[in-house]
Design a protein around this motif. Structure first.
Motif: not given
Ligand code: ATP
Length: 148
Positions: A15-19, A69-72, A96-98, A135-141
């Protein structure tokens, strides 16, 4: 490929984990013993679906359980590496998960971790495909936040 080179298939998930706090978003990277900076991930065990693996691996490698986790968002990367006399073809599925905590407890597999802004994460991530995932995660969020 030389005829004595075995080809091995490996599948991992992570996972790409962000806070996020006070409008600042940070991504979590782990420093591998061999030196590279990467995302939490690990081998898909028998009977697991990739999302279960991602949750288990994030927990084992970072101690973080409180995640949304983000669906999609589901992305696959592929690479090859050599192991002794074999050529390993590896597929890794990323979610992707916060994270709701910034507290990290790393395992023996890693020697460090860092919470990094988008630009810092892009700079520190060792592999090109990891940078692409960030990059993909940042655009998605950003899109998700615009549309909510
Ligand atoms: P896992 O965390 O899935 O259990 P591992 O730690 O056993 O895996 P990898 O992280 O896949 O193994 O590393 C195996 C080899 O592949 C290493 O030589 C590493 O440098 C290389 N590698 C790791 N991640 C990537 C990547 N995203 N792109 C290209 N090569 C990579």
């Amino acid at each position: 490929m030389a005829s004595n080179t075995k080809r091995i298939e490996e599948r991992s998930a992570g996972a790409i984990v962000f806070y996020e706090e006070g409008g600042v978003r940070e991504y979590l990277l782990l420093k591998h013993h061999r030196g590279h900076w990467d995302l939490p991930k690990g081998n898909i065990e028998r009977g697991e679906v990739p999302l279960e693996t991602a949750k288990r691996e994030v927990f084992e490698e970072t101690g973080i359980k409180e995640l949304r986790f983000y669906n999609g968002f589901i992305k696959k990367i592929e690479y090859f590496y050599r192991r002794k006399n074999s050529l390993v073809h590896k597929e890794v599925i990323f979610f992707l998960a916060e994270s709701f905590t910034r507290k990290v407890i790393i395992s023996d597999e890693h020697k460090g971790y860092a919470w990094l802004t988008y630009n810092e994460a892009l700079e520190l991530a060792t592999f090109k495909n990891t940078k692409r995932l960030i990059k993909e995660a940042e655009s998605f969020i950003k899109k998700y936040e615009r549309e909510k």
